[in-house]
Design an enzyme around this catalytic site. Structure first.
Site, PDB file in Angstrom:
ATOM      1  CG  HIS A  23     -14.836   0.392  -5.469  1.00 59.29           C
ATOM      2  ND1 HIS A  23     -15.894   0.359  -4.600  1.00 59.29           N
ATOM      3  CD2 HIS A  23     -13.730   0.642  -4.709  1.00 59.29           C
ATOM      4  CE1 HIS A  23     -15.451   0.586  -3.377  1.00 59.29           C
ATOM      5  NE2 HIS A  23     -14.160   0.747  -3.414  1.00 59.29           N
TER       6      HIS A  23
ATOM      7  CG  ASP B  60      -2.258   0.742   0.956  1.00 55.48           C
ATOM      8  OD1 ASP B  60      -2.194   1.969   0.733  1.00 55.48           O
ATOM      9  OD2 ASP B  60      -3.328   0.117   0.987  1.00 55.48           O
TER      10      ASP B  60
HETATM   11  C1  LIG Z   1     -11.012   1.378  -0.647  1.00 54.56           C
HETATM   12  S1  LIG Z   1      -9.454   1.031   0.070  1.00 54.56           S
HETATM   13  C2  LIG Z   1      -9.475  -0.760   0.070  1.00 54.56           C
HETATM   14  C3  LIG Z   1      -8.624  -1.351   1.142  1.00 54.56           C
HETATM   15  C4  LIG Z   1      -8.713  -2.866   1.267  1.00 54.56           C
HETATM   16  N1  LIG Z   1      -8.202  -3.530   0.086  1.00 54.56           N
HETATM   17  C5  LIG Z   1     -10.148  -3.294   1.531  1.00 54.56           C
HETATM   18  O1  LIG Z   1     -10.708  -4.013   0.725  1.00 54.56           O
HETATM   19  O2  LIG Z   1     -10.689  -2.904   2.565  1.00 54.56           O
HETATM   20  C6  LIG Z   1      -8.298   1.394  -1.242  1.00 54.56           C
HETATM   21  C7  LIG Z   1      -6.844   1.168  -0.862  1.00 54.56           C
HETATM   22  O3  LIG Z   1      -5.997   1.559  -1.948  1.00 54.56           O
HETATM   23  C8  LIG Z   1      -4.852   2.189  -1.388  1.00 54.56           C
HETATM   24  N2  LIG Z   1      -4.212   3.052  -2.412  1.00 54.56           N
HETATM   25  C9  LIG Z   1      -4.690   4.208  -2.925  1.00 54.56           C
HETATM   26  N3  LIG Z   1      -3.815   4.700  -3.827  1.00 54.56           N
HETATM   27  C10 LIG Z   1      -2.763   3.835  -3.866  1.00 54.56           C
HETATM   28  C11 LIG Z   1      -1.564   3.785  -4.621  1.00 54.56           C
HETATM   29  N4  LIG Z   1      -1.263   4.734  -5.506  1.00 54.56           N
HETATM   30  N5  LIG Z   1      -0.740   2.734  -4.424  1.00 54.56           N
HETATM   31  C12 LIG Z   1      -1.022   1.761  -3.521  1.00 54.56           C
HETATM   32  N6  LIG Z   1      -2.155   1.745  -2.785  1.00 54.56           N
HETATM   33  C13 LIG Z   1      -3.015   2.774  -2.958  1.00 54.56           C
HETATM   34  C14 LIG Z   1      -5.420   2.977  -0.245  1.00 54.56           C
HETATM   35  O4  LIG Z   1      -4.433   3.412   0.673  1.00 54.56           O
HETATM   36  C15 LIG Z   1      -6.412   1.979   0.336  1.00 54.56           C
HETATM   37  O5  LIG Z   1      -5.799   1.136   1.269  1.00 54.56           O
END
Ligand SMILES: C[S@@+](CC[C@H](N)C(=O)[O-])C[C@H]1O[C@@H](n2cnc3c(N)ncnc32)[C@H](O)[C@@H]1O
Length: 318
Positions: free
Chosen positions: A230, A192
């Site tokens: 999403h 992440d």
């Molecule tokens: C809606 S959350 C989903 C978290 C987890 N997978 C869940 O299902 O509960 C989206 C995740 O994408 C991560 N994220 C956003 N931009 C990112 C990036 N550029 N690289 C890696 N992770 C990222 C966020 O920090 C977050 O943890």
């Protein structure tokens, strides 16, 4: 009908009463029952307004009042930090910036753009990156949902065929924790943004910080991409998928977990509006996800229903 409408206009007041109680740590303070005076002193609150809040909470089954003392009910116990299945941060998540963005839903409907980005001049995840206190609260909230949603993931999907699995955009690691718990022999990775992985502790799981828009580490035979696509419109989602493809070995597996509108009996339109105001994205059908993922050269294998909201779509890099 008119009364039903009038009631609906102010339905959110109940949520804000509960939200305020969470923000004030009022439910935590009521681990032992207390009088108004005791609570007001302990939390340094305005006594008269506190009485009104406590009364609203009692009338909505969030508190009990006996012998001049207030105490928790089963509902408010779930909103304390101590409860092992606490929903305190999930409760607080929908106020703050989410609410401000929703108040500007008309902007998103007029322009097709994220109301959040228009207001805060930043995409949601960049904004969190610059506000560490909000970052922690958001991920705690996501974890409280994810902990429940991924509970049965390792029973429904046989991860034992893999030596290694990486949870990409895994947040506080609910999905990969569940996999590691059931299959301790698997090497597990949580990937992440750097500040996200820095801020959590996981056991026997390797944390890797980075951006899935740049490069995803080539460490695992399988990647979980759960509730990530999403958040992004098609072009950005494709870039993440191309990076997943590059990260996997030949024969590698991609597990996409999403709310697929056509696979469930729940109406996703309000959730989809939430994605529109926050991220300029939307909830998709399984066919839309399959087309999107296949455009990054993956081949669809099958789908598995995870729970009443989510579906696991399984793809291979052939
Ligand atoms: C809606 S959350 C989903 C978290 C987890 N997978 C869940 O299902 O509960 C989206 C995740 O994408 C991560 N994220 C956003 N931009 C990112 C990036 N550029 N690289 C890696 N992770 C990222 C966020 O920090 C977050 O943890």
């Amino acid at each position: 009908m008119k009364n039903e409408l009038k009631n609906m206009f102010t339905e959110h007041w109940k949520y804000f009463a509960v939200n305020a109680a969470c923000k004030l740590n009022l439910f935590d303070a009521l681990e032992n029952s207390k009088t108004v005076k005791e609570l007001a002193n302990e939390l340094n609150l305005h006594e008269k307004n506190l009485v009104t809040l406590l009364s609203a909470l009692c009338n909505n089954d969030f508190l009990k009042y006996t012998n001049s003392k207030f105490s928790l009910t089963a509902k408010s116990e779930l909103l304390t930090d101590k409860h092992p299945e606490s929903l305190k941060y999930a409760c607080m998540n929908w106020a703050g910036e989410h609410l401000t963005a929703w108040q500007n839903l008309d902007y998103s409907i007029r322009t097709g753009q994220s109301a959040f980005e228009n207001l805060y001049q930043s995409n949601f995840f960049d904004y969190l990156d610059k506000h560490p206190d909000k970052l922690g609260d958001y991920h705690k909230a996501m974890f409280e949902y994810a902990r429940d949603d991924y509970k049965h993931l390792p029973e429904l999907v046989d991860f034992s065929v893999h030596k290694s699995v990486l949870d990409c955009g895994g947040g506080y690691g609910a999905a990969i924790n569940a996999v590691k718990e059931k299959f301790p022999q698997i090497e597990c990775y949580l990937f992440d943004l750097p500040k996200v992985v820095e801020s959590i502790k996981v056991i026997n799981i390797q944390k890797i910080g980075g951006s899935f828009f740049e490069t995803i580490p080539q460490v695992a035979e399988a990647i979980i991409l759960s509730r990530v696509l999403h958040d992004w419109e098609d072009e950005k989602a494709k870039l993440i998928l191309q990076n997943c493809f590059a990260a996997l070995p030949k024969g590698g597996t991609l597990y996409v977990i999403e709310n697929c509108a056509d696979k469930i009996n729940i109406d996703l339109s309000l959730l989809s509006l939430n994605m529109a105001v926050m991220c300029q994205s939307f909830e998709r059908t399984s066919t839309e996800y399959i087309d999107l993922v296949q455009s990054a050269r993956f081949v669809f294998q099958k789908n598995i229903k995870l729970n009443e909201l989510q579906t696991v779509l399984i793809f291979k890099k052939l």
